[in-house]
Design a protein around this motif. Structure first.
Motif, PDB file in Angstrom:
ATOM      1  N   ASP A 218       0.824  -1.204   0.000  1.00 25.36           N
ATOM      2  CA  ASP A 218       0.000   0.000   0.000  1.00 25.36           C
ATOM      3  C   ASP A 218       0.859   1.255   0.000  1.00 25.36           C
ATOM      4  O   ASP A 218       2.066   1.210   0.213  1.00 25.36           O
ATOM      5  CB  ASP A 218      -1.050  -0.010   1.126  1.00 25.36           C
ATOM      6  CG  ASP A 218      -0.473   0.360   2.470  1.00 25.36           C
ATOM      7  OD1 ASP A 218       0.762   0.275   2.628  1.00 25.36           O
ATOM      8  OD2 ASP A 218      -1.247   0.724   3.369  1.00 25.36           O
ATOM      9  N   GLY A 232      -4.714   6.555   5.982  1.00 23.98           N
ATOM     10  CA  GLY A 232      -5.123   5.155   6.138  1.00 23.98           C
ATOM     11  C   GLY A 232      -4.669   4.301   4.964  1.00 23.98           C
ATOM     12  O   GLY A 232      -4.648   3.069   5.048  1.00 23.98           O
ATOM     13  N   PHE A 275      -3.281  -9.998   9.377  1.00 20.50           N
ATOM     14  CA  PHE A 275      -2.638  -9.082   8.439  1.00 20.50           C
ATOM     15  C   PHE A 275      -1.201  -8.960   8.939  1.00 20.50           C
ATOM     16  O   PHE A 275      -0.974  -8.471  10.042  1.00 20.50           O
ATOM     17  CB  PHE A 275      -3.425  -7.781   8.534  1.00 20.50           C
ATOM     18  CG  PHE A 275      -2.890  -6.510   7.927  1.00 20.50           C
ATOM     19  CD1 PHE A 275      -1.548  -6.193   7.857  1.00 20.50           C
ATOM     20  CD2 PHE A 275      -3.799  -5.563   7.450  1.00 20.50           C
ATOM     21  CE1 PHE A 275      -1.113  -4.991   7.331  1.00 20.50           C
ATOM     22  CE2 PHE A 275      -3.382  -4.346   6.927  1.00 20.50           C
ATOM     23  CZ  PHE A 275      -2.034  -4.069   6.876  1.00 20.50           C
ATOM     24  N   ASN A 291      -2.055  -7.082  12.307  1.00 18.56           N
ATOM     25  CA  ASN A 291      -3.417  -6.589  12.501  1.00 18.56           C
ATOM     26  C   ASN A 291      -4.330  -7.804  12.536  1.00 18.56           C
ATOM     27  O   ASN A 291      -4.031  -8.827  11.907  1.00 18.56           O
ATOM     28  CB  ASN A 291      -3.842  -5.639  11.381  1.00 18.56           C
ATOM     29  CG  ASN A 291      -3.038  -4.341  11.418  1.00 18.56           C
ATOM     30  OD1 ASN A 291      -2.887  -3.734  12.477  1.00 18.56           O
ATOM     31  ND2 ASN A 291      -2.508  -3.932  10.294  1.00 18.56           N
ATOM     32  N   ARG A 293      -7.312  -8.222  11.352  1.00 25.36           N
ATOM     33  CA  ARG A 293      -8.406  -7.977  10.382  1.00 25.36           C
ATOM     34  C   ARG A 293      -7.766  -7.818   9.016  1.00 25.36           C
ATOM     35  O   ARG A 293      -6.545  -7.814   8.910  1.00 25.36           O
ATOM     36  CB  ARG A 293      -9.069  -6.661  10.782  1.00 25.36           C
ATOM     37  CG  ARG A 293      -7.959  -5.609  10.934  1.00 25.36           C
ATOM     38  CD  ARG A 293      -8.368  -4.207  11.011  1.00 25.36           C
ATOM     39  NE  ARG A 293      -7.220  -3.360  11.309  1.00 25.36           N
ATOM     40  CZ  ARG A 293      -6.437  -2.791  10.415  1.00 25.36           C
ATOM     41  NH1 ARG A 293      -6.664  -2.964   9.136  1.00 25.36           N
ATOM     42  NH2 ARG A 293      -5.415  -2.042  10.769  1.00 25.36           N
ATOM     43  N   GLY A 295      -6.836  -5.474   5.679  1.00 31.33           N
ATOM     44  CA  GLY A 295      -6.418  -4.076   5.528  1.00 31.33           C
ATOM     45  C   GLY A 295      -7.395  -3.315   4.655  1.00 31.33           C
ATOM     46  O   GLY A 295      -8.165  -3.892   3.895  1.00 31.33           O
ATOM     47  N   ASP A 296      -7.342  -2.009   4.771  1.00 33.51           N
ATOM     48  CA  ASP A 296      -8.126  -1.146   3.911  1.00 33.51           C
ATOM     49  C   ASP A 296      -7.188  -0.043   3.428  1.00 33.51           C
ATOM     50  O   ASP A 296      -6.684   0.705   4.262  1.00 33.51           O
ATOM     51  CB  ASP A 296      -9.297  -0.555   4.707  1.00 33.51           C
ATOM     52  CG  ASP A 296     -10.349   0.052   3.807  1.00 33.51           C
ATOM     53  OD1 ASP A 296     -10.103   0.155   2.594  1.00 33.51           O
ATOM     54  OD2 ASP A 296     -11.418   0.425   4.325  1.00 33.51           O
ATOM     55  N   PRO A 297      -6.810   0.030   2.179  1.00 31.51           N
ATOM     56  CA  PRO A 297      -7.462  -0.523   0.984  1.00 31.51           C
ATOM     57  C   PRO A 297      -6.928  -1.867   0.472  1.00 31.51           C
ATOM     58  O   PRO A 297      -7.279  -2.255  -0.640  1.00 31.51           O
ATOM     59  CB  PRO A 297      -7.186   0.560  -0.059  1.00 31.51           C
ATOM     60  CG  PRO A 297      -5.827   1.075   0.285  1.00 31.51           C
ATOM     61  CD  PRO A 297      -5.742   1.000   1.791  1.00 31.51           C
ATOM     62  N   GLU A 298      -6.135  -2.611   1.256  1.00 32.28           N
ATOM     63  CA  GLU A 298      -5.583  -3.865   0.734  1.00 32.28           C
ATOM     64  C   GLU A 298      -6.689  -4.845   0.300  1.00 32.28           C
ATOM     65  O   GLU A 298      -6.545  -5.568  -0.693  1.00 32.28           O
ATOM     66  CB  GLU A 298      -4.697  -4.534   1.791  1.00 32.28           C
ATOM     67  CG  GLU A 298      -3.375  -3.818   2.053  1.00 32.28           C
ATOM     68  CD  GLU A 298      -3.476  -2.699   3.064  1.00 32.28           C
ATOM     69  OE1 GLU A 298      -4.594  -2.239   3.378  1.00 32.28           O
ATOM     70  OE2 GLU A 298      -2.409  -2.278   3.562  1.00 32.28           O
TER      71      GLU A 298
HETATM   72  N1  GLY Z   1      -3.963   0.092   5.069  1.00 41.55           N
HETATM   73  C1  GLY Z   1      -3.473  -0.223   6.342  1.00 41.55           C
HETATM   74  C2  GLY Z   1      -4.447  -0.811   7.275  1.00 41.55           C
HETATM   75  O1  GLY Z   1      -5.522  -1.249   6.939  1.00 41.55           O
HETATM   76  O2  GLY Z   1      -4.102  -0.872   8.456  1.00 41.55           O
END
Ligand code: GLY
Ligand code: AMP
Length: 426
Positions: A218, A232, A275, A291, A293, A295-298
């Motif tokens: 990312d 983010g 993650f 993490n 959960r 990822g966002d935007p992964e």
């Molecule tokens: N893009 C990083 C996250 O979701 O933590």
């Protein structure tokens, strides 16, 4: 089956898009969702941390699978809430227990876990107000730069890379003495700075077996050329050229297997995503963070490339057939480019009408909503990150070109996106 998905971002839109492709999904509900998720299911106005309201909803709507998008409810014990309730415990919950969610919810917990299981990560020490003076001394003799991390969840702002000891001492005092992040910074992890290139690897696990479901790189900074403040995430690409089969095998051997084995040996209840935020230093992978959960935007590139039925994978976690499952990937490249509100990641305005969403985009384009809200006929902005436009391509550049073409057809006041996602992979 009826499924409840918790969350409201681009990650949740991508998960909703993917889950509703499964024959096993009869009805999807998203709490609270966004304008994009409402195209795949029914949005319900229940907060991700409102477990009691979720309980009533699940019972009234015969929910048998709950998928948790963001970290906060996991760290607050959403998994345990369902499993400890007689009326809810039959529901499959995708996520770790609160104990397991500490892999993300407590930096000190995750560092100790990695140390116990010999998982490569930056050297560190942890401090709180009882050994504050020792922490100051530790900083004085530490090499630069030096990384300070608030122990708990701090909305992505708890990590500070300091380039002078004075700065580090100031940040350390802010966090511990002045409680900059409240309880989250009552404890601080001080870490060696690792220099390298970052990549994230995503795994589904039931705490015993695991499968790699994708990886992505990312782009965290707001500005092109990776400049300006952290966000983010402004975009992602996958697959990442330097993630060769050899590198991935090393990640599996030295990081993923020891992590899942460690969870298993310690009896940690875990039934969801991990993650792995990694950094490659001279071809060796190190863990920067876990993490609990996606990822966002992964997620907006991992889900488009994953060919398996996602609901079937969730069921395989539950009925212990994950180990017999083969994961299949699309052979194309995928990228996502995030359109944000003007001012983000600082202050920004909401409620700007978004136009162009109904344009005829090029084939292989997927417009995921992040911070959007349906307001009568209009879709308006409702967050810093507004849309994540994903696209497939024969290579990263082609995928990025297609995303950008779609974004050129969309507009809202103050809209900004990075045009250089994937720039180093030309
Ligand atoms: N893009 C990083 C996250 O979701 O933590
Ligand atoms: P985290 O919240 O732990 O992901 O940290 C946020 C970002 O800070 C990471 O994505 C890295 O870019 C950077 N970072 C964290 N820890 C380190 C470290 N030990 N060395 C270098 N950069 C780091």
């Amino acid at each position: 089956m009826n499924i409840l998905l918790l969350g409201s971002g681009g990650r949740e839109h991508a998960l909703a898009w993917k889950m509703t492709q499964s024959k096993q999904c009869s009805q999807l509900y998203i709490a609270p969702g966004n304008a994009g998720t409402s195209r795949h299911g029914i949005n319900v106005s229940i907060g991700v941390n409102d477990f009691e309201a979720q309980k009533n909803f699940c019972l009234a709507n015969n929910i048998t699978l709950v998928v948790v998008g963001p970290e906060e409810p996991l760290v607050k014990g959403v998994y345990d809430f369902y499993k400890q309730d007689e009326a809810l415990k039959h529901i499959i919950v995708i996520g770790p227990s609160a104990y397991g969610a500490q892999l993300e919810g407590s930096k000190a917990f995750s560092k100790k876990f990695m140390q116990r299981h010999n998982i490569p990560t930056a050297a560190y020490a942890e401090f709180d107000e009882t050994n504050f003076e020792d922490g100051r001394k530790y900083i004085q003799q530490h090499s630069l730069p030096i990384v300070l991390k608030a122990d708990g969840l701090a909305a992505g702002k708890g990590v500070v890379i300091c380039y002078s000891r004075d700065e580090a001492l100031k940040v350390f005092e802010e966090m511990i003495v002045h409680k900059q992040f409240g309880d989250a910074s009552a404890k601080v992890v001080i870490e060696q700075f690792l220099s390298g290139i970052e990549v994230s690897v995503f795994v589904l696990t039931n705490g015993k077996d695991y499968k790699i479901i994708g990886h992505a790189k990312d782009y965290k900074r707001i500005g092109e050329g990776d400049t300006g403040p952290n966000t983010g995430g402004m975009g992602c690409v996958s697959p990442v050229p330097f993630v060769t089969p050899g590198f991935l095998a090393k990640v599996e051997e030295t990081i993923i297997k020891p992590t899942v084995d460690g969870l298993h040996k310690e009896g940690v209840v875990y039934n969801g995503f991990i993650f792995f935020g990694l950094i490659k230093v001279e071809n060796e992978p190190y863990v920067i963070e876990y993490n609990c959960r996606m990822g966002d935007p992964e997620t907006e590139v991992v889900m488009p490339l994953l060919q398996n039925d996602l609901v079937a994978l969730f069921l395989a976690l539950d009925n212990d057939t994950l180990k017999n499952t083969t994961i299949d990937f699309d052979t194309r490249a995928c990228c996502t480019v995030v359109a944000v509100s003007g001012g983000y990641p600082g202050d920004y305005e909401k409620n700007k009408t978004i136009t162009g969403l109904a344009s005829s985009f090029e084939e292989d384009t997927l417009v995921f909503h992040a911070g959007t809200l349906q307001q009568n006929e209009a879709v308006v902005t409702n967050g810093g990150r507004v849309l994540a436009v994903s696209a497939y391509g024969k290579d990263i550049q082609q995928a990025v070109t297609t995303s950008k073409k779609a974004l050129e057809q969309i507009s809202f006041e103050g809209m900004y996106f990075r045009r250089d996602i994937g720039y180093e992979f030309e």
